[in-house]
Motif scaffolding. Sequence first.
Motif, PDB file in Angstrom:
ATOM      1  N   ARG A   1     -19.755 -55.788   0.150  1.00 12.24           N
ATOM      2  CA  ARG A   1     -20.708 -55.291   1.066  1.00 12.24           C
ATOM      3  C   ARG A   1     -20.731 -55.497   2.423  1.00 12.24           C
ATOM      4  O   ARG A   1     -21.466 -56.595   2.988  1.00 12.24           O
ATOM      5  N   GLU A   2     -19.926 -54.939   3.160  1.00 11.35           N
ATOM      6  CA  GLU A   2     -19.681 -55.300   4.612  1.00 11.35           C
ATOM      7  C   GLU A   2     -20.253 -54.404   5.694  1.00 11.35           C
ATOM      8  O   GLU A   2     -19.903 -54.446   6.735  1.00 11.35           O
ATOM      9  N   PHE A   3     -21.103 -53.476   5.101  1.00 14.05           N
ATOM     10  CA  PHE A   3     -21.609 -52.554   6.046  1.00 14.05           C
ATOM     11  C   PHE A   3     -23.152 -53.022   6.043  1.00 14.05           C
ATOM     12  O   PHE A   3     -23.973 -53.403   5.162  1.00 14.05           O
ATOM     13  N   SER A   4     -23.651 -52.764   7.429  1.00 11.32           N
ATOM     14  CA  SER A   4     -25.169 -53.117   7.321  1.00 11.32           C
ATOM     15  C   SER A   4     -25.860 -51.807   7.962  1.00 11.32           C
ATOM     16  O   SER A   4     -25.135 -50.892   8.004  1.00 11.32           O
ATOM     17  N   LEU A   5     -27.069 -51.920   8.164  1.00  9.95           N
ATOM     18  CA  LEU A   5     -27.756 -50.837   8.703  1.00  9.95           C
ATOM     19  C   LEU A   5     -27.073 -50.094   9.927  1.00  9.95           C
ATOM     20  O   LEU A   5     -26.909 -48.921   9.923  1.00  9.95           O
ATOM     21  N   PHE A   6     -26.648 -50.966  10.741  1.00  7.81           N
ATOM     22  CA  PHE A   6     -26.271 -50.534  12.045  1.00  7.81           C
ATOM     23  C   PHE A   6     -24.748 -49.687  11.832  1.00  7.81           C
ATOM     24  O   PHE A   6     -24.594 -48.856  12.354  1.00  7.81           O
ATOM     25  N   THR A   7     -23.827 -50.611  11.064  1.00 14.17           N
ATOM     26  CA  THR A   7     -22.493 -50.197  10.960  1.00 14.17           C
ATOM     27  C   THR A   7     -22.579 -48.800   9.948  1.00 14.17           C
ATOM     28  O   THR A   7     -21.830 -47.969  10.122  1.00 14.17           O
ATOM     29  N   THR A   8     -23.457 -48.543   8.804  1.00 12.87           N
ATOM     30  CA  THR A   8     -23.773 -47.591   8.167  1.00 12.87           C
ATOM     31  C   THR A   8     -24.214 -46.207   9.026  1.00 12.87           C
ATOM     32  O   THR A   8     -23.562 -45.435   9.072  1.00 12.87           O
ATOM     33  N   PHE A   9     -25.089 -46.697   9.903  1.00 12.65           N
ATOM     34  CA  PHE A   9     -25.454 -45.607  10.819  1.00 12.65           C
ATOM     35  C   PHE A   9     -24.443 -44.872  11.659  1.00 12.65           C
ATOM     36  O   PHE A   9     -24.071 -43.946  11.918  1.00 12.65           O
ATOM     37  N   CYS A  10     -23.342 -46.268  12.127  1.00  4.96           N
ATOM     38  CA  CYS A  10     -22.340 -45.836  12.964  1.00  4.96           C
ATOM     39  C   CYS A  10     -21.357 -44.822  12.105  1.00  4.96           C
ATOM     40  O   CYS A  10     -20.871 -43.990  12.662  1.00  4.96           O
ATOM     41  N   VAL A  11     -21.247 -44.927  10.954  1.00  6.33           N
ATOM     42  CA  VAL A  11     -20.072 -44.228  10.009  1.00  6.33           C
ATOM     43  C   VAL A  11     -20.731 -42.801   9.961  1.00  6.33           C
ATOM     44  O   VAL A  11     -19.982 -41.735  10.197  1.00  6.33           O
TER      45      VAL A  11
ATOM     46  N   GLU B   1     -21.309 -50.323  -0.573  1.00  6.13           N
ATOM     47  CA  GLU B   1     -20.745 -50.998   0.293  1.00  6.13           C
ATOM     48  C   GLU B   1     -21.683 -51.502   1.626  1.00  6.13           C
ATOM     49  O   GLU B   1     -21.278 -52.078   2.207  1.00  6.13           O
ATOM     50  N   CYS B   2     -22.993 -51.413   1.463  1.00  2.66           N
ATOM     51  CA  CYS B   2     -24.057 -51.603   2.237  1.00  2.66           C
ATOM     52  C   CYS B   2     -24.903 -52.808   1.770  1.00  2.66           C
ATOM     53  O   CYS B   2     -25.288 -52.889   0.473  1.00  2.66           O
ATOM     54  N   SER B   3     -25.112 -53.821   2.634  1.00  4.94           N
ATOM     55  CA  SER B   3     -26.049 -54.761   2.291  1.00  4.94           C
ATOM     56  C   SER B   3     -27.613 -54.358   2.208  1.00  4.94           C
ATOM     57  O   SER B   3     -27.793 -53.632   3.380  1.00  4.94           O
TER      58      SER B   3
END
Length: 591
Positions: free
Chosen positions: A60-70, A302-304
């Motif tokens: 789980r190496e995605f955060s809110l920001f990195t998930t939004f980025c994808v 993959e998101c926390s």
Amino acid sequence: MSSDPPRNVSTASAGRNKSVNQEPVTSVLPGGDVPYDPNQEWDADGEVLAALGYKPEFKREFSLFTTFCVSFAILGLLPSFASTLYYGMGYAGTAVKQAHTRIQTGMTWGWLVAMIGIQCVAMSMAELCSSMPTSGGLYYAAAVLAPKGWGPFAAWITGWSNWMGQVTGAPSVNYGTAAMILAAASIMNPSYVPTNYQTFLLTVLIMLIHACMSSLPTRWIAKINSVGSTFNMLALIVVLIIIPSANNRESRGLPKFTPSSQVWGDIYEGTSFPPGVAVLMSFVSVIWTMSGYDSPFHLAEECSNANIASPRAIVLTSSVGGIFGWFLQLVVAYTVVSIDDALESPVGQPFAAYLDQILPQRISMAILALSIVAGFFMGQGCMIAASRVTFAYARDDCFPLSNIWKQVNPVTRTPVNAVWFNCGIGIICLLLIFGGELAVGALFSIGAIAMFVAFTTPIFIRTFFVGNRFRRGPWHLGRFSPYIGALASAFVALMVPILCLPTVTGDDLTPDLMNWTCLVYGGPMLFVLVWWAVSARTWFKGPKVNVEHLMLGDGGAAVVQGKDADADADADSSGAPEVVGGKAAEDLKKL
């Protein structure tokens, strides 16, 4: 909408004593069961996923920001707008009657109207994501929420429609990127006219590069998409500033901007249909551009803090994308000189032709370069999201050779086989390039229709059939949920047939002017329905759990291992597996 505090606890010991009923999820598992794995301790996200029937397989190496980025990279407002300008500009118009030209009202009012429906879909989807944060996403939700006896069929239709939309995403984006690259070459060398063969080969090359990038570890993918999303946002802001300030309309004897009375007034007659229908047809540009907001759903494993971060990323993507996309529409509507010239330019790409109309060549090439780079990142994001969908469906044996496609690479901890499977299917889809513009244009309409059908099927079921069987997650719409779901369903029911209409009618309609969406989407979906009737209904039972769970009752307890259960744990009519086997007393002591 609101976000309740998470109800799941973070300690593994407490999580392993909690039944599915105690988790904020709507699960395929029976409500009283306790997810159980003697070899693994779960954190808070792991507990929620286990309550859905799946063991954690990703980091789980995605955060809110990195998930939004994808998801924002997949949304790719600038390249999406550039790739679909033909539909938004050519079908309906915002009013400018200058010589033989008008500007489109579908680019002003149309975007606003379409965004109301799209935002309802996004918010309803986010509510489902909070309750079922798994890579299977919409497919899992359809299976769990469907009326008794219809779970597997709902999952089958939703899954295949979603997969078709996902697998055509990267090819359509990369086709648009390749077309912009070749259009730039045409602007620099007017004697050069791109061929279909060159467009095909360049698009295939981009597909192969993206497949390599999408096979990297999750940590690297997250960083790449953070860069891509940041670039997309900055490029969009730069374009929104440069086009209004640097346009050279005045050198043509025109005002610097088209008067508002014309931009918001009459409709450019780009089709044989009445103006209202023409405006609705122009929505394909909005719908396709805004179709990437489901990506956080597929990245949930993959998101926390997935049951809060993922739905927030969905709504954030659709909201930010909708606002900035409308700004871009307004910029073009207020500055375009001739729609006809942009659509019929030998450059072959309306956005490139539009830039060449209103800007000095050096500036138009700079903007085109920004759009190309943004499109490159967008295509890579589409391939990532599609691979997660393929992995999730292969995990439940939806595809032939699913055992291959559901493998997680032991080095990268990503579904590499699924990435390359999708890449191969995408390259086959690109053969439509040789059928002409309308044939390859079906890739865009397929993406719009297939994704909308997949998005809305579980939303429709949730709104009209579920009642109190839905257990909401920590992010939810409260009392507004049924109304928003109803608006989302009505919008999609209106748009699906509209997106299949051709631009001309009567004797003017010839095979080369036909809208091939109904065939290119309907053909495979008809095959899927026949497959279901002939074979799949006997073996496909919806989501397959792969976590042991204990059933507590008067007669003791029983244990089921989802991946090994007899007949894949013969499912009941809702798609939930029966509990079989039993070594419960010994395992209960461990709890």
